[in-house]
Design a protein around this motif. Structure first.
Motif, PDB file in Angstrom:
ATOM      1  N   ARG A   1       0.865  -1.197   0.000  1.00 49.29           N
ATOM      2  CA  ARG A   1       0.000   0.000   0.000  1.00 49.29           C
ATOM      3  C   ARG A   1       0.886   1.226   0.000  1.00 49.29           C
ATOM      4  NH1 ARG A   1      -2.419   1.185   4.131  1.00 49.29           N
ATOM      5  NH2 ARG A   1      -1.546  -0.328   5.630  1.00 49.29           N
ATOM      6  N   GLN A   2       0.613   2.108  -0.952  1.00 45.50           N
ATOM      7  CA  GLN A   2       1.403   3.338  -1.115  1.00 45.50           C
ATOM      8  C   GLN A   2       0.483   4.537  -0.839  1.00 45.50           C
ATOM      9  OE1 GLN A   2       2.533   2.961  -5.176  1.00 45.50           O
ATOM     10  NE2 GLN A   2       3.690   1.073  -4.853  1.00 45.50           N
ATOM     11  N   ALA A   3       0.791   5.322   0.212  1.00 42.79           N
ATOM     12  CA  ALA A   3      -0.066   6.470   0.555  1.00 42.79           C
ATOM     13  C   ALA A   3       0.745   7.548   1.267  1.00 42.79           C
ATOM     14  CB  ALA A   3      -1.231   6.033   1.430  1.00 42.79           C
ATOM     15  N   LEU A   4       0.445   8.788   0.927  1.00 41.85           N
ATOM     16  CA  LEU A   4       1.076   9.962   1.543  1.00 41.85           C
ATOM     17  C   LEU A   4       0.001  10.918   2.059  1.00 41.85           C
ATOM     18  CD1 LEU A   4       4.027  11.076  -0.791  1.00 41.85           C
ATOM     19  CD2 LEU A   4       4.204  10.360   1.602  1.00 41.85           C
ATOM     20  N   ALA A   5       0.287  11.574   3.161  1.00 43.75           N
ATOM     21  CA  ALA A   5      -0.603  12.615   3.701  1.00 43.75           C
ATOM     22  C   ALA A   5       0.233  13.852   4.037  1.00 43.75           C
ATOM     23  CB  ALA A   5      -1.337  12.124   4.942  1.00 43.75           C
ATOM     24  N   LEU A   6      -0.283  15.031   3.621  1.00 46.53           N
ATOM     25  CA  LEU A   6       0.413  16.293   3.871  1.00 46.53           C
ATOM     26  C   LEU A   6      -0.513  17.208   4.687  1.00 46.53           C
ATOM     27  CD1 LEU A   6       2.840  18.197   3.357  1.00 46.53           C
ATOM     28  CD2 LEU A   6       1.641  18.970   1.296  1.00 46.53           C
ATOM     29  N   SER A   7       0.020  17.726   5.741  1.00 45.49           N
ATOM     30  CA  SER A   7      -0.736  18.691   6.553  1.00 45.49           C
ATOM     31  C   SER A   7       0.048  20.008   6.661  1.00 45.49           C
ATOM     32  CB  SER A   7      -1.012  18.131   7.954  1.00 45.49           C
ATOM     33  OG  SER A   7       0.201  17.943   8.667  1.00 45.49           O
ATOM     34  N   LYS A   8      -0.713  21.117   6.811  1.00 45.17           N
ATOM     35  CA  LYS A   8      -0.083  22.431   6.913  1.00 45.17           C
ATOM     36  C   LYS A   8      -0.829  23.207   8.001  1.00 45.17           C
ATOM     37  CE  LYS A   8       1.653  26.205   4.095  1.00 45.17           C
ATOM     38  NZ  LYS A   8       1.845  26.709   2.724  1.00 45.17           N
ATOM     39  N   THR A   9      -0.094  23.680   8.960  1.00 41.12           N
ATOM     40  CA  THR A   9      -0.725  24.335  10.112  1.00 41.12           C
ATOM     41  C   THR A   9      -0.105  25.714  10.339  1.00 41.12           C
ATOM     42  OG1 THR A   9      -1.019  22.149  11.136  1.00 41.12           O
ATOM     43  CG2 THR A   9      -1.284  24.104  12.556  1.00 41.12           C
ATOM     44  N   PRO A  10      -0.930  26.790  10.344  1.00 43.52           N
ATOM     45  CA  PRO A  10      -0.400  28.134  10.641  1.00 43.52           C
ATOM     46  C   PRO A  10      -0.319  28.347  12.154  1.00 43.52           C
ATOM     47  CG  PRO A  10      -2.705  28.310  10.078  1.00 43.52           C
ATOM     48  CD  PRO A  10      -2.363  26.853   9.952  1.00 43.52           C
ATOM     49  N   ASN A  11       0.480  29.316  12.559  1.00 43.36           N
ATOM     50  CA  ASN A  11       0.610  29.622  13.995  1.00 43.36           C
ATOM     51  C   ASN A  11      -0.402  30.654  14.479  1.00 43.36           C
ATOM     52  OD1 ASN A  11       1.732  31.781  12.630  1.00 43.36           O
ATOM     53  ND2 ASN A  11       3.235  32.208  14.232  1.00 43.36           N
ATOM     54  N   VAL A  12      -1.246  31.156  13.584  1.00 43.28           N
ATOM     55  CA  VAL A  12      -2.268  32.134  13.967  1.00 43.28           C
ATOM     56  C   VAL A  12      -3.605  31.716  13.360  1.00 43.28           C
ATOM     57  CG1 VAL A  12      -0.636  34.058  14.182  1.00 43.28           C
ATOM     58  CG2 VAL A  12      -1.761  33.620  11.981  1.00 43.28           C
ATOM     59  N   THR A  13      -4.666  32.187  13.979  1.00 43.21           N
ATOM     60  CA  THR A  13      -5.996  31.890  13.439  1.00 43.21           C
ATOM     61  C   THR A  13      -6.495  33.018  12.540  1.00 43.21           C
ATOM     62  OG1 THR A  13      -7.021  32.853  15.403  1.00 43.21           O
ATOM     63  CG2 THR A  13      -6.603  30.474  15.427  1.00 43.21           C
ATOM     64  N   ALA A  14      -5.870  34.184  12.616  1.00 44.68           N
ATOM     65  CA  ALA A  14      -6.265  35.318  11.787  1.00 44.68           C
ATOM     66  C   ALA A  14      -5.125  36.340  11.818  1.00 44.68           C
ATOM     67  CB  ALA A  14      -7.556  35.946  12.289  1.00 44.68           C
ATOM     68  N   PHE A  15      -5.195  37.298  10.892  1.00 40.08           N
ATOM     69  CA  PHE A  15      -4.199  38.371  10.858  1.00 40.08           C
ATOM     70  C   PHE A  15      -4.925  39.694  10.657  1.00 40.08           C
ATOM     71  CE2 PHE A  15      -4.730  36.735   6.591  1.00 40.08           C
ATOM     72  CZ  PHE A  15      -4.827  37.868   5.805  1.00 40.08           C
ATOM     73  N   ALA A  16      -4.278  40.791  11.059  1.00 44.40           N
ATOM     74  CA  ALA A  16      -4.974  42.078  11.010  1.00 44.40           C
ATOM     75  C   ALA A  16      -4.099  43.239  10.584  1.00 44.40           C
ATOM     76  CB  ALA A  16      -5.575  42.390  12.380  1.00 44.40           C
ATOM     77  N   ALA A  17      -2.802  43.021  10.469  1.00 41.52           N
ATOM     78  CA  ALA A  17      -1.939  44.166  10.189  1.00 41.52           C
ATOM     79  C   ALA A  17      -0.916  43.821   9.123  1.00 41.52           C
ATOM     80  CB  ALA A  17      -1.227  44.623  11.460  1.00 41.52           C
ATOM     81  N   VAL A  18      -0.623  44.839   8.330  1.00 41.76           N
ATOM     82  CA  VAL A  18       0.454  44.700   7.365  1.00 41.76           C
ATOM     83  C   VAL A  18       1.758  44.456   8.142  1.00 41.76           C
ATOM     84  CG1 VAL A  18       1.802  45.906   5.611  1.00 41.76           C
ATOM     85  CG2 VAL A  18      -0.680  46.170   5.672  1.00 41.76           C
ATOM     86  N   GLY A  19       2.520  43.468   7.668  1.00 37.67           N
ATOM     87  CA  GLY A  19       3.759  43.136   8.366  1.00 37.67           C
ATOM     88  C   GLY A  19       3.634  41.969   9.311  1.00 37.67           C
ATOM     89  N   ASP A  20       2.387  41.551   9.611  1.00 40.57           N
ATOM     90  CA  ASP A  20       2.232  40.336  10.410  1.00 40.57           C
ATOM     91  C   ASP A  20       2.909  39.170   9.698  1.00 40.57           C
ATOM     92  OD1 ASP A  20       0.817  41.645  12.325  1.00 40.57           O
ATOM     93  OD2 ASP A  20      -1.144  40.784  11.824  1.00 40.57           O
ATOM     94  N   VAL A  21       3.563  38.289  10.478  1.00 34.43           N
ATOM     95  CA  VAL A  21       4.247  37.123   9.898  1.00 34.43           C
ATOM     96  C   VAL A  21       3.489  35.863  10.307  1.00 34.43           C
ATOM     97  CG1 VAL A  21       6.372  35.769   9.815  1.00 34.43           C
ATOM     98  CG2 VAL A  21       6.477  38.278   9.895  1.00 34.43           C
ATOM     99  N   ILE A  22       3.106  35.103   9.311  1.00 33.14           N
ATOM    100  CA  ILE A  22       2.416  33.834   9.551  1.00 33.14           C
ATOM    101  C   ILE A  22       3.429  32.705   9.376  1.00 33.14           C
ATOM    102  CG2 ILE A  22       0.531  32.318   8.868  1.00 33.14           C
ATOM    103  CD1 ILE A  22      -0.899  34.750   7.727  1.00 33.14           C
TER     104      ILE A  22
END
Length: 404
Positions: free
Chosen positions: A14-35
């Motif tokens: 059986r050949q299977a791959l799973a990719l997940s991606k998780t940000p450190n914030v739930t939302a952003f509000a300002a220019v210059g915020d780093v996700i």
């Protein structure tokens, strides 16, 4: 002896791959915020996969960095490899309302098949803060004349974090005077922190002075990126009227003297609004100067009185023996008023005196001309008598005694 039975089983790969991606914030509000993103690629199959590869594209126009291109394999079943990425938020991301980040992964199976993982998609919402502030100021804090120009400056500012379009200012006329404004021509895009200004001029009227102030109202509006309109605050600017309620009262007499009982004095009373505020109610009180007959029209004077306007009334008085005994006849009048703003103006007084003149023979029924004629007749008669006496003396006959 019976032969030994052997059972063989074939394993299913059986050949299977799973990719997940998780940000450190739930939302952003300002220019210059780093996700910051964490990506995890997991071997969900039962065979070892080699040459793992994660492709994480820049989700927007901001600065993007990732170390996912450095992962190495192989990846044993149930094992994972990790990498990370970071993105710096731009104004366009806030205006868009969200940031969508997509990553893809693949690896090679032992049979050389390419194994791909479903795309990992992360959508991070933007906290759009819509805020418009309208400030309105007036150069002149007060005024006291009709025709004064009040100069206004209006500034509409985007205090939020989202770009706004179709910004405009609705500036209402504050009164019945002339009003010139260039605010109707305002239509602009406002970046966060940006502003747009316009100006207006209002010319004051008498009604504004009577009202005690001029208050100018205005309101701005603009559209968010989804074309939804948003109003600003209602901005006001007030100039106070310096109300100067004053009255002038003048009373005059047509005659400078009176001589006998029965003479009539004719008075004129003039009430003038010498201030800058209208009077809604005015009253003139004019009393008789003595015990003679007195008539006055002052009670019928119109009550309203605009600045600079005057009202005139008249009175007549008949001289009596008491007035002649006193010597002078003094007539007094007073006036009060209530301004348009409700202020009560106290009594303003005026008076005029008519002096008693010298007596004449008119009191005994003789005039000056008959007296002069009598005087001339007496002088003429006296002269004739004198000449007659002298004539007799000149022609007297000689004394009889002297003749003998």
């Amino acid at each position: 002896h019976s032969p030994t039975a052997r059972a063989e089983s074939t394993a299913i790969a059986r050949q299977a791959l799973a990719l997940s991606k998780t940000p450190n914030v739930t939302a952003f509000a300002a220019v210059g915020d780093v996700i910051e993103y964490t990506l995890e690629l997991t071997n969900k199959g039962n065979v070892t996969l080699s040459s793992p590869e994660i492709v994480d594209n820049n989700p927007g126009a901001g600065t993007f960095s990732t170390d996912c291109g450095k992962i190495v394999g192989p990846i044993a079943p149930a094992r994972s490899v990790l990498c990370s990425a970071s993105y710096t938020v731009t104004q366009a991301d806030i205006d868009a309302g969200s940031l969508k980040n997509t990553a893809n992964a693949k690896a090679i199976a032992p049979n050389a098949d390419e194994v791909t993982a479903p795309s990992a998609i992360v959508v991070t919402p933007a906290k759009q803060l819509i805020s418009l502030t309208l400030a309105k100021s007036v150069t002149e804090p007060s005024f006291d004349v009709v025709g004064a120009d009040l100069h206004y400056t209006l500034t509409l500012t985007n205090d939020g974090n989202t770009t706004l379009t179709a910004a405009k200012v609705a500036d209402a006329v504050p009164g019945t005077g002339g009003y010139v404004s260039d605010c109707a021509a305002v239509t602009a895009m406002l970046l966060p922190g940006g502003s747009v200004s316009c100006s207006a001029t209002y010319t004051t009227t008498q009604a504004d002075i009577d009202a005690g102030k001029v208050t100018n109202h205005a309101q701005g509006s603009a559209d968010d990126p989804s074309a939804n309109p948003h109003p600003s605050n209602n901005a006001t600017a007030t100039s106070l009227a310096r109300q100067l309620p004053t009255l002038g009262l003048v009373k005059t007499a047509a005659e400078t003297n009176y001589h006998v009982v029965g003479d009539m004095l004719h008075f004129t009373i003039t009430l003038t609004n010498t201030g800058n505020v209208s009077f809604t109610s005015t009253t003139i009180s004019d009393s008789a100067p003595g015990d003679g007959a007195f008539t006055s029209t002052c009670a019928t004077v119109a009550s309203e009185l605009a600045p600079g306007a005057s009202r005139v009334c008249h009175a007549n008085y008949t001289i009596t023996a008491s007035d002649i005994a006193i010597g002078d006849s003094t007539n007094e009048a007073s006036a009060t008023a209530i301004s348009a703003g409700g202020a009560v103006l106290g009594a303003v007084d005026a008076q005029v005196s008519v002096a008693r003149g010298a007596s004449t023979l008119a009191v005994t029924g003789f005039g000056i001309l008959p007296l002069a004629l009598i005087s001339i007749a007496m002088l003429f008669g006296g002269g004739l008598a004198l000449r007659f006496r002298r004539g007799r003396a000149f022609h007297r006959p000689p004394d009889s005694s002297s003749a003998s």
